[in-house]
Design a protein around this motif. Structure first.
Motif, PDB file in Angstrom:
ATOM      1  N   CYS A 110     -32.093  12.268  19.824  1.00 39.54           N
ATOM      2  CA  CYS A 110     -30.835  12.841  20.269  1.00 39.54           C
ATOM      3  C   CYS A 110     -30.343  12.096  21.504  1.00 39.54           C
ATOM      4  N   VAL A 111     -29.149  11.513  21.394  1.00 37.26           N
ATOM      5  CA  VAL A 111     -28.490  10.837  22.503  1.00 37.26           C
ATOM      6  C   VAL A 111     -27.493  11.831  23.089  1.00 37.26           C
ATOM      7  N   THR A 112     -27.524  11.997  24.414  1.00 37.35           N
ATOM      8  CA  THR A 112     -26.649  12.974  25.059  1.00 37.35           C
ATOM      9  C   THR A 112     -25.776  12.277  26.094  1.00 37.35           C
ATOM     10  N   THR A 113     -24.458  12.500  25.984  1.00 34.80           N
ATOM     11  CA  THR A 113     -23.498  11.917  26.915  1.00 34.80           C
ATOM     12  C   THR A 113     -22.642  13.020  27.517  1.00 34.80           C
ATOM     13  N   GLU A 114     -22.052  12.715  28.675  1.00 34.52           N
ATOM     14  CA  GLU A 114     -21.147  13.650  29.329  1.00 34.52           C
ATOM     15  C   GLU A 114     -19.828  13.643  28.564  1.00 34.52           C
ATOM     16  N   ALA A 115     -19.310  14.828  28.248  1.00 37.44           N
ATOM     17  CA  ALA A 115     -18.162  14.950  27.344  1.00 37.44           C
ATOM     18  C   ALA A 115     -16.912  14.252  27.846  1.00 37.44           C
ATOM     19  N   ASP A 116     -16.606  14.338  29.137  1.00 38.62           N
ATOM     20  CA  ASP A 116     -15.361  13.762  29.649  1.00 38.62           C
ATOM     21  C   ASP A 116     -15.479  12.276  29.971  1.00 38.62           C
ATOM     22  N   SER A 117     -16.523  11.893  30.683  1.00 38.80           N
ATOM     23  CA  SER A 117     -16.640  10.510  31.142  1.00 38.80           C
ATOM     24  C   SER A 117     -17.280   9.584  30.106  1.00 38.80           C
ATOM     25  N   GLY A 118     -18.061  10.164  29.193  1.00 40.04           N
ATOM     26  CA  GLY A 118     -18.796   9.346  28.228  1.00 40.04           C
ATOM     27  C   GLY A 118     -20.089   8.776  28.786  1.00 40.04           C
ATOM     28  N   GLN A 119     -20.424   9.103  30.047  1.00 35.92           N
ATOM     29  CA  GLN A 119     -21.636   8.569  30.662  1.00 35.92           C
ATOM     30  C   GLN A 119     -22.872   8.991  29.863  1.00 35.92           C
ATOM     31  N   LEU A 120     -23.739   8.016  29.602  1.00 35.56           N
ATOM     32  CA  LEU A 120     -25.007   8.294  28.944  1.00 35.56           C
ATOM     33  C   LEU A 120     -25.874   9.091  29.911  1.00 35.56           C
ATOM     34  N   LEU A 121     -26.292  10.277  29.485  1.00 27.86           N
ATOM     35  CA  LEU A 121     -27.098  11.138  30.345  1.00 27.86           C
ATOM     36  C   LEU A 121     -28.584  11.023  30.041  1.00 27.86           C
ATOM     37  N   MET A 122     -28.937  11.124  28.776  1.00 27.52           N
ATOM     38  CA  MET A 122     -30.347  11.145  28.419  1.00 27.52           C
ATOM     39  C   MET A 122     -30.535  10.880  26.933  1.00 27.52           C
ATOM     40  N   VAL A 123     -31.755  10.547  26.565  1.00 25.84           N
ATOM     41  CA  VAL A 123     -32.181  10.457  25.176  1.00 25.84           C
ATOM     42  C   VAL A 123     -33.407  11.338  25.064  1.00 25.84           C
ATOM     43  N   ALA A 124     -33.391  12.217  24.083  1.00 16.56           N
ATOM     44  CA  ALA A 124     -34.503  13.143  23.887  1.00 16.56           C
ATOM     45  C   ALA A 124     -34.735  13.271  22.382  1.00 16.56           C
ATOM     46  N   HIS A 125     -35.516  14.254  22.006  1.00 19.93           N
ATOM     47  CA  HIS A 125     -35.811  14.476  20.594  1.00 19.93           C
ATOM     48  C   HIS A 125     -35.609  15.942  20.249  1.00 19.93           C
ATOM     49  N   GLY A 173     -26.761  17.439  37.238  1.00 17.60           N
ATOM     50  CA  GLY A 173     -27.887  16.544  36.992  1.00 17.60           C
ATOM     51  C   GLY A 173     -28.472  16.725  35.604  1.00 17.60           C
ATOM     52  N   CYS A 174     -29.119  15.698  35.134  1.00 16.88           N
ATOM     53  CA  CYS A 174     -29.808  15.764  33.843  1.00 16.88           C
ATOM     54  C   CYS A 174     -31.220  15.199  33.926  1.00 16.88           C
ATOM     55  N   CYS A 197     -30.469   9.718  33.264  1.00 16.36           N
ATOM     56  CA  CYS A 197     -31.827   9.163  33.236  1.00 16.36           C
ATOM     57  C   CYS A 197     -31.807   7.633  33.218  1.00 16.36           C
ATOM     58  N   PHE A 198     -30.633   7.054  32.971  1.00 15.42           N
ATOM     59  CA  PHE A 198     -30.500   5.601  32.848  1.00 15.42           C
ATOM     60  C   PHE A 198     -29.908   5.015  34.127  1.00 15.42           C
ATOM     61  N   TYR A 199     -30.693   4.991  35.183  1.00 15.86           N
ATOM     62  CA  TYR A 199     -30.216   4.539  36.499  1.00 15.86           C
ATOM     63  C   TYR A 199     -30.752   3.160  36.878  1.00 15.86           C
ATOM     64  N   ARG A 200     -31.488   2.511  35.966  1.00 18.89           N
ATOM     65  CA  ARG A 200     -31.988   1.152  36.245  1.00 18.89           C
ATOM     66  C   ARG A 200     -31.499   0.195  35.172  1.00 18.89           C
ATOM     67  N   ARG A 201     -31.076  -0.975  35.609  1.00 16.44           N
ATOM     68  CA  ARG A 201     -30.615  -2.033  34.696  1.00 16.44           C
ATOM     69  C   ARG A 201     -31.742  -3.046  34.493  1.00 16.44           C
ATOM     70  N   VAL A 202     -31.794  -3.605  33.302  1.00 17.58           N
ATOM     71  CA  VAL A 202     -32.742  -4.667  32.979  1.00 17.58           C
ATOM     72  C   VAL A 202     -31.944  -5.961  32.895  1.00 17.58           C
ATOM     73  N   PRO A 203     -32.174  -6.920  33.797  1.00 15.61           N
ATOM     74  CA  PRO A 203     -31.458  -8.203  33.721  1.00 15.61           C
ATOM     75  C   PRO A 203     -31.804  -8.923  32.413  1.00 15.61           C
ATOM     76  N   VAL A 204     -30.789  -9.425  31.744  1.00 13.87           N
ATOM     77  CA  VAL A 204     -31.011 -10.132  30.475  1.00 13.87           C
ATOM     78  C   VAL A 204     -30.354 -11.509  30.510  1.00 13.87           C
ATOM     79  N   GLY A 205     -30.806 -12.367  29.628  1.00 18.96           N
ATOM     80  CA  GLY A 205     -30.213 -13.694  29.473  1.00 18.96           C
ATOM     81  C   GLY A 205     -30.675 -14.705  30.493  1.00 18.96           C
ATOM     82  N   LYS A 206     -31.753 -14.430  31.208  1.00 21.98           N
ATOM     83  CA  LYS A 206     -32.239 -15.354  32.231  1.00 21.98           C
ATOM     84  C   LYS A 206     -33.518 -16.072  31.809  1.00 21.98           C
ATOM     85  N   GLY A 207     -33.949 -15.803  30.576  1.00 20.74           N
ATOM     86  CA  GLY A 207     -35.111 -16.517  30.046  1.00 20.74           C
ATOM     87  C   GLY A 207     -36.453 -15.942  30.479  1.00 20.74           C
ATOM     88  N   VAL A 208     -36.451 -15.039  31.426  1.00 20.64           N
ATOM     89  CA  VAL A 208     -37.686 -14.411  31.882  1.00 20.64           C
ATOM     90  C   VAL A 208     -37.403 -12.928  32.126  1.00 20.64           C
TER      91      VAL A 208
END
Length: 143
Positions: A35-50, A111-112, A120-131
């Motif tokens: 289950c993917v849960t987003t905020e209804a107005d902003s569309g912000q991804l809040l959490m993924v659960a089951h 809060g969620c 729950c998605f407050y960290r970014r993973v850098p991509v495309g840098k080869g490492v």
């Protein structure tokens, strides 16, 4: 009875599952759908659960989000203790019915995440840098 509420997609042809108008959740071997849960107005991804069948049934019946906690192995009414009740504005199911999307309004402080953040998605993973580089925090404050 849960079986009559949620017929198995295994009993239907692909066209019926993908294009039909009957909810036939494809629960995995552990009896869960993602289950993917987003905020209804902003569309912000809040959490993924089951959700198991009971959580899905209660969400549909009450209009509030219920999940299955894999770590605690119990049904979980989001916000029951924190006051961050998630009122469902819209529920969707994906094409093969193995994932659910909830658009919600969050009560309390909004809060969620158990860390106190809105998402729950407050960290970014850098991509495309080869490492694989260290994670980057997005600066969202703890509420």
């Amino acid at each position: 009875m849960l079986d009559s509420l949620f017929p198995s997609p295994a009993s239907a042809d692909r066209q019926t599952v993908e294009e039909g108008l009957q909810l036939m959740p494809a629960f995995d071997a552990n009896g869960l759908v993602t289950c993917v849960t987003t905020e209804a107005d902003s569309g912000q991804l809040l959490m993924v659960a089951h959700m198991n069948a009971e959580a899905l049934r209660r969400t549909i019946e009450t209009g509030e989000a219920w999940y299955w906690s894999r770590s605690r192995r119990t049904l979980w009414h989001k916000g029951d203790t924190s006051g961050q009740i998630q009122t469902v504005v819209e529920m969707r199911v994906d094409c093969d019915q193995d994932a659910v999307w909830l658009r919600v309004k969050v009560a309390g402080d909004g809060g969620c995440c158990h860390t106190g953040r809105c998402s729950c998605f407050y960290r970014r993973v850098p991509v495309g840098k080869g490492v694989c580089e260290p994670l980057e925090k997005d600066g969202s404050a703890v509420t």
